[in-house]
Design a protein around this motif. Structure first.
Motif, PDB file in Angstrom:
ATOM      1  N   ALA A  70     -13.180  12.227  13.955  1.00  0.00           N
ATOM      2  CA  ALA A  70     -12.266  13.239  14.492  1.00  0.00           C
ATOM      3  C   ALA A  70     -10.813  12.828  14.310  1.00  0.00           C
ATOM      4  N   ARG A  71     -10.560  11.547  14.263  1.00  0.00           N
ATOM      5  CA  ARG A  71      -9.198  11.058  14.083  1.00  0.00           C
ATOM      6  C   ARG A  71      -8.849  10.775  12.624  1.00  0.00           C
ATOM      7  N   GLY A  72      -9.876  10.753  11.770  1.00  0.00           N
ATOM      8  CA  GLY A  72      -9.638  10.435  10.375  1.00  0.00           C
ATOM      9  C   GLY A  72      -9.693  11.621   9.434  1.00  0.00           C
ATOM     10  N   SER A  73     -10.631  12.544   9.660  1.00  0.00           N
ATOM     11  CA  SER A  73     -10.824  13.639   8.717  1.00  0.00           C
ATOM     12  C   SER A  73     -11.512  14.818   9.403  1.00  0.00           C
ATOM     13  N   GLU A  74     -10.854  15.952   9.381  1.00  0.00           N
ATOM     14  CA  GLU A  74     -11.447  17.164   9.957  1.00  0.00           C
ATOM     15  C   GLU A  74     -12.729  17.538   9.211  1.00  0.00           C
TER      16      GLU A  74
END
Length: 146
Positions: A70-74
């Motif tokens: 969730a913090r790296g890639s949608e």
């Protein structure tokens, strides 16, 4: 009447559509996003190993992987949510902060078997007892999540 219509159009253009807001919180830095993506894949690899190695908590690593994704890639986050087996577990966690009962039972049986095998086969108590203590801590945390 035209002035009112024009002002309505202007107001509606200034407000971002609600679907444009992302449910995830991507990291601002490209380096941080790459690190989060790498951590997500590492957690998935550990979760897959947990399917085959008793005592390694699969569900917990999946939850961690989704957190990092969730913090790296949608796109990666959506991919995790749309998976057949882990998607429902992820949705249950994100909506209700719960781990499904079936996952709790499977984890308990798996970790109990692993603890028994470790006691029986590993002659080093300095390794066995801390490992069992860690498994008990994870099980305790998991069962406290309603």
């Amino acid at each position: 009447m035209e002035k009112i219509d024009q002002s309505d159009v202007i107001v509606s253009q200034e407000q971002p559509p609600s679907s444009a807001r992302s449910a995830t919180k991507l990291a601002r830095s490209a380096w941080a996003r790459w690190i989060f993506i790498g951590l997500a894949w590492l957690c998935i690899a550990l979760a897959i190993l947990g399917v085959f190695i008793p005592g390694l908590p699969t569900v917990d690593f999946i939850i961690l992987a989704v957190f990092f994704a969730a913090r790296g890639s949608e796109k990666l986050h959506q991919w995790f949510q749309n998976q057949r087996y882990i998607g429902p577990i992820i949705q249950e966690w994100q909506q209700n902060r719960r781990i499904p009962q079936k996952a709790k039972y499977i984890s308990t049986v798996s970790m109990s078997l692993a603890a028994g095998l470790m006691i029986w086969t590993i002659p080093h108590p300095w390794f066995v007892y801390p490992a069992i203590l860690c498994m008990a801590g994870v099980l305790g945390w998991m069962w406290l999540k309603k």
